[in-house]
Design an enzyme around this catalytic site. Structure first.
Site, short mmCIF file in Angstrom:
data_model
loop_
_atom_site.label_atom_id
_atom_site.label_comp_id
_atom_site.label_asym_id
_atom_site.label_seq_id
_atom_site.Cartn_x
_atom_site.Cartn_y
_atom_site.Cartn_z
N SER A 97 11.34 -92.34 -3.39
CA SER A 97 12.19 -93.42 -3.87
C SER A 97 13.31 -93.64 -2.86
CB SER A 97 12.80 -93.05 -5.24
OG SER A 97 13.83 -93.96 -5.60
N LYS A 146 13.83 -86.65 -6.10
CA LYS A 146 13.28 -87.41 -4.97
C LYS A 146 13.80 -86.87 -3.64
CE LYS A 146 10.80 -89.98 -7.59
NZ LYS A 146 9.33 -89.80 -7.62
N TYR A 169 17.28 -87.62 -11.35
CA TYR A 169 16.11 -88.28 -10.77
C TYR A 169 16.24 -88.32 -9.25
CZ TYR A 169 12.50 -91.81 -9.98
OH TYR A 169 11.39 -92.48 -9.53
N ASP A 195 -2.32 -82.87 -16.80
CA ASP A 195 -0.90 -82.65 -17.04
C ASP A 195 -0.36 -81.89 -15.83
OD1 ASP A 195 1.65 -81.93 -17.79
OD2 ASP A 195 1.06 -80.96 -19.67
#
Length: 268
Positions: free
Chosen positions: A131, A148, A144, A51
């Site tokens: 990304s 990135k 998100y 994790d």
């Protein structure tokens, strides 16, 4: 010739599984990780529980690989999750913190845990899954995209710091990729009626684009290229669309990119 040891986070499916498989087929001894290990699936690499939001779990996973193999030559920081298209204010502070805890601080935890070992050996490579949203932010994907962007900055700074010890830090930047990741996006936890129509429209458009998206194999091949390069670049785009978007971001006027993005997402 020594077999190189690789550790790939988030390897139970999608890009992570494809990357771990590609590395194994290229001759690496690969350890993939997942928060929970489901028995019964045959893979060409070993799986261990991890994790990335837990300091203890990260240390235990690194120690497990070092105990078995004596070294880690390659770390691929792939674990992460996204939120379905939604306005930035439709995610609570708690949800924003959770996204960063996995997508960014998970990268930091893994990197810090493996670096003492790599520095002592005077070699190593760390590849972070970025990304295109790390250089070309998408409306209704702000959190998100922010994680990135953070990875892009972290990796480049890190690379300059680590070259002294023969270690390189690299970012791989995919565009839309057809994986289970996209079918299991977290829903925003503070939705507002004001955003409903545009949220639905953007979600529909993203689904349309995903129908023709490249699969995770193209990203896995790019990771392998970055892992094996004698003199790696700071960033590698993965796939045709990602490459085109990088060129667009570099050479096109901001106004053209802005207008094209809004037109593509049907924003008024």
């Amino acid at each position: 010739m020594e077999i190189k040891i690789a550790l790939v986070t988030g390897a139970s499916s999608g890009i992570g599984e494809a990357t771990a498989t590609q590395l194994a087929e290229a001759g690496y001894k690969v350890y993939g990780t997942s928060r929970s290990i489901k028995p019964g699936k045959t893979r060409p690499f070993d799986m261990i529980a991890l994790d990335v939001t837990s300091d203890v779990s990260v240390r235990e996973a690194i120690d497990t690989v070092l105990r078995k193999e004596g070294r880690i030559d390659l770390l691929v920081n792939n674990a992460g999750f996204g939120v379905a298209p939604a306005g930035a204010e439709e995610s609570s502070i708690e949800q924003a913190q959770a996204i960063f805890d996995t997508n960014f601080f998970g990268v930091v935890r893994m990197t810090r845990a493996v670096l003492p070992h790599m520095r002592s050996r005077g070699s190593g490579r760390i590849i972070h899954m970025g990304s295109v949203l790390g250089f070309l932010p998408m409306p209704y994907g702000a959190l998100y995209a922010a994680t990135k962007h953070a990875i892009e900055g972290y990796s480049e700074s890190l690379d300059h710091e680590l070259r002294t010890w023969g270690i390189r830090s690299v970012v791989v930047e995919p565009a839309y990729t057809k994986t289970p990741f996209d079918a299991n996006l977290l829903q925003a936890d503070a939705m507002l009626e004001d955003y409903r129509d545009v949220r639905v429209a953007v979600t529909k458009r993203v689904s349309e684009v995903m129908e023709s998206a490249e699969g995770p194999a193209v990203v896995a091949r790019t990771v392998l290229e970055a892992a094996q390069a004698a003199s790696p670049k700071l960033r590698y785009t993965a796939g045709g669309l990602a490459g085109r978007l990088r060129l667009l971001r570099r050479f096109a006027p901001t106004s053209v990119i802005d207008a094209g993005l809004r037109k593509d997402l049907r924003l008024s």
